[in-house]
Motif scaffolding. Sequence first.
Motif, PDB file in Angstrom:
ATOM      1  N   CYS A 180     -12.984  10.736  -2.290  1.00  0.00           N
ATOM      2  CA  CYS A 180     -11.714  11.404  -2.061  1.00  0.00           C
ATOM      3  C   CYS A 180     -11.809  12.903  -2.337  1.00  0.00           C
ATOM      4  N   MET A 181     -12.715  13.297  -3.206  1.00  0.00           N
ATOM      5  CA  MET A 181     -12.748  14.694  -3.623  1.00  0.00           C
ATOM      6  C   MET A 181     -13.582  15.568  -2.697  1.00  0.00           C
ATOM      7  N   ASN A 182     -14.298  14.977  -1.755  1.00  0.00           N
ATOM      8  CA  ASN A 182     -15.153  15.758  -0.879  1.00  0.00           C
ATOM      9  C   ASN A 182     -14.466  16.101   0.434  1.00  0.00           C
ATOM     10  N   TYR A 183     -13.292  15.615   0.668  1.00  0.00           N
ATOM     11  CA  TYR A 183     -12.491  15.884   1.876  1.00  0.00           C
ATOM     12  C   TYR A 183     -13.196  15.459   3.147  1.00  0.00           C
ATOM     13  N   MET A 184     -14.067  14.464   3.052  1.00  0.00           N
ATOM     14  CA  MET A 184     -14.723  13.966   4.243  1.00  0.00           C
ATOM     15  C   MET A 184     -13.896  12.835   4.857  1.00  0.00           C
ATOM     16  N   LEU A 185     -13.355  11.969   4.027  1.00  0.00           N
ATOM     17  CA  LEU A 185     -12.483  10.912   4.507  1.00  0.00           C
ATOM     18  C   LEU A 185     -11.056  11.465   4.600  1.00  0.00           C
ATOM     19  N   PRO A 186     -10.236  10.921   5.478  1.00  0.00           N
ATOM     20  CA  PRO A 186      -8.889  11.490   5.679  1.00  0.00           C
ATOM     21  C   PRO A 186      -7.971  11.238   4.479  1.00  0.00           C
ATOM     22  N   LEU A 187      -6.842  11.887   4.506  1.00  0.00           N
ATOM     23  CA  LEU A 187      -5.870  11.780   3.429  1.00  0.00           C
ATOM     24  C   LEU A 187      -5.320  10.359   3.314  1.00  0.00           C
ATOM     25  N   SER A 188      -5.278   9.634   4.412  1.00  0.00           N
ATOM     26  CA  SER A 188      -4.762   8.263   4.370  1.00  0.00           C
ATOM     27  C   SER A 188      -5.636   7.349   3.513  1.00  0.00           C
ATOM     28  N   TYR A 189      -6.930   7.638   3.434  1.00  0.00           N
ATOM     29  CA  TYR A 189      -7.828   6.865   2.569  1.00  0.00           C
ATOM     30  C   TYR A 189      -7.415   7.040   1.109  1.00  0.00           C
ATOM     31  N   ALA A 190      -7.212   8.277   0.702  1.00  0.00           N
ATOM     32  CA  ALA A 190      -6.841   8.554  -0.689  1.00  0.00           C
ATOM     33  C   ALA A 190      -5.451   8.006  -0.999  1.00  0.00           C
ATOM     34  N   LEU A 191      -4.498   8.216  -0.117  1.00  0.00           N
ATOM     35  CA  LEU A 191      -3.131   7.745  -0.368  1.00  0.00           C
ATOM     36  C   LEU A 191      -3.055   6.228  -0.440  1.00  0.00           C
ATOM     37  N   GLY A 192      -3.801   5.552   0.412  1.00  0.00           N
ATOM     38  CA  GLY A 192      -3.809   4.093   0.376  1.00  0.00           C
ATOM     39  C   GLY A 192      -4.378   3.551  -0.917  1.00  0.00           C
ATOM     40  N   ASN A 193      -5.506   4.103  -1.341  1.00  0.00           N
ATOM     41  CA  ASN A 193      -6.129   3.618  -2.573  1.00  0.00           C
ATOM     42  C   ASN A 193      -5.335   3.996  -3.811  1.00  0.00           C
ATOM     43  N   PHE A 194      -4.751   5.187  -3.840  1.00  0.00           N
ATOM     44  CA  PHE A 194      -3.965   5.581  -5.005  1.00  0.00           C
ATOM     45  C   PHE A 194      -2.643   4.819  -5.089  1.00  0.00           C
ATOM     46  N   SER A 195      -2.059   4.480  -3.939  1.00  0.00           N
ATOM     47  CA  SER A 195      -0.826   3.700  -3.987  1.00  0.00           C
ATOM     48  C   SER A 195      -1.105   2.275  -4.465  1.00  0.00           C
ATOM     49  N   VAL A 196      -2.231   1.702  -4.073  1.00  0.00           N
ATOM     50  CA  VAL A 196      -2.599   0.380  -4.580  1.00  0.00           C
ATOM     51  C   VAL A 196      -2.890   0.443  -6.073  1.00  0.00           C
ATOM     52  N   LEU A 197      -3.475   1.534  -6.520  1.00  0.00           N
ATOM     53  CA  LEU A 197      -3.697   1.718  -7.952  1.00  0.00           C
ATOM     54  C   LEU A 197      -2.370   1.776  -8.711  1.00  0.00           C
ATOM     55  N   ALA A 198      -1.385   2.461  -8.155  1.00  0.00           N
ATOM     56  CA  ALA A 198      -0.068   2.542  -8.795  1.00  0.00           C
ATOM     57  C   ALA A 198       0.601   1.170  -8.851  1.00  0.00           C
ATOM     58  N   VAL A 199       0.493   0.401  -7.787  1.00  0.00           N
ATOM     59  CA  VAL A 199       1.058  -0.948  -7.788  1.00  0.00           C
ATOM     60  C   VAL A 199       0.301  -1.825  -8.784  1.00  0.00           C
ATOM     61  N   GLY A 200      -0.996  -1.612  -8.925  1.00  0.00           N
ATOM     62  CA  GLY A 200      -1.786  -2.363  -9.901  1.00  0.00           C
ATOM     63  C   GLY A 200      -1.357  -2.070 -11.325  1.00  0.00           C
ATOM     64  N   ILE A 201      -1.060  -0.831 -11.613  1.00  0.00           N
ATOM     65  CA  ILE A 201      -0.559  -0.480 -12.948  1.00  0.00           C
ATOM     66  C   ILE A 201       0.794  -1.141 -13.185  1.00  0.00           C
ATOM     67  N   TRP A 202       1.650  -1.146 -12.163  1.00  0.00           N
ATOM     68  CA  TRP A 202       2.938  -1.820 -12.265  1.00  0.00           C
ATOM     69  C   TRP A 202       2.751  -3.324 -12.506  1.00  0.00           C
ATOM     70  N   ALA A 203       1.767  -3.934 -11.830  1.00  0.00           N
ATOM     71  CA  ALA A 203       1.520  -5.371 -12.000  1.00  0.00           C
ATOM     72  C   ALA A 203       1.003  -5.686 -13.399  1.00  0.00           C
ATOM     73  N   ILE A 204       0.263  -4.774 -13.997  1.00  0.00           N
ATOM     74  CA  ILE A 204      -0.235  -4.998 -15.357  1.00  0.00           C
ATOM     75  C   ILE A 204       0.888  -4.847 -16.371  1.00  0.00           C
ATOM     76  N   VAL A 205       1.748  -3.856 -16.161  1.00  0.00           N
ATOM     77  CA  VAL A 205       2.845  -3.611 -17.106  1.00  0.00           C
ATOM     78  C   VAL A 205       3.881  -4.733 -17.040  1.00  0.00           C
ATOM     79  N   GLN A 206       4.229  -5.178 -15.854  1.00  0.00           N
ATOM     80  CA  GLN A 206       5.219  -6.245 -15.665  1.00  0.00           C
ATOM     81  C   GLN A 206       4.509  -7.600 -15.704  1.00  0.00           C
ATOM     82  N   ARG A 207       4.280  -8.118 -16.868  1.00  0.00           N
ATOM     83  CA  ARG A 207       3.509  -9.351 -17.032  1.00  0.00           C
ATOM     84  C   ARG A 207       4.204 -10.582 -16.453  1.00  0.00           C
ATOM     85  N   ASP A 208       5.515 -10.579 -16.364  1.00  0.00           N
ATOM     86  CA  ASP A 208       6.231 -11.759 -15.885  1.00  0.00           C
ATOM     87  C   ASP A 208       6.614 -11.680 -14.413  1.00  0.00           C
ATOM     88  N   SER A 209       6.284 -10.591 -13.740  1.00  0.00           N
ATOM     89  CA  SER A 209       6.702 -10.402 -12.354  1.00  0.00           C
ATOM     90  C   SER A 209       5.653 -10.961 -11.390  1.00  0.00           C
TER      91      SER A 209
END
Length: 97
Positions: free
Chosen positions: A1-30
């Motif tokens: 992501c830091m070399n700007y070779m792959l498009p912005l959609s690659y970074a946004l997709g992976n970072f949004s999944v990371l954010a949802v993953g953090i939400w899934a870890i915090v919400q243990r009962d969801s």
Amino acid sequence: CMNYMLPLSYALGNFSVLAVGIWAIVQRDSLDAITMFLTGLLLTVLTDIIHISIFYPSHEFLSDAKRFSLGMAIFSLLLKPVSCYLVYRMYRERGGE
């Protein structure tokens, strides 16, 4: 992501999944959070394959930094099925069908 070779959609997709993953870890009962995380991981496997295959440069344009960035992107792609399996086990533990 830091070399700007792959498009912005690659970074946004992976970072949004990371954010949802953090939400899934915090919400243990969801169950919804873990379902969204598993779905996001499965979708990013497909989109990562498409991004890497389309934007892989030819040999004369590969510097060491680009080669390292692509290596880490491929390594991340190889680890995603293991992550999907572990998230699926968490899904089953939380009462998923």
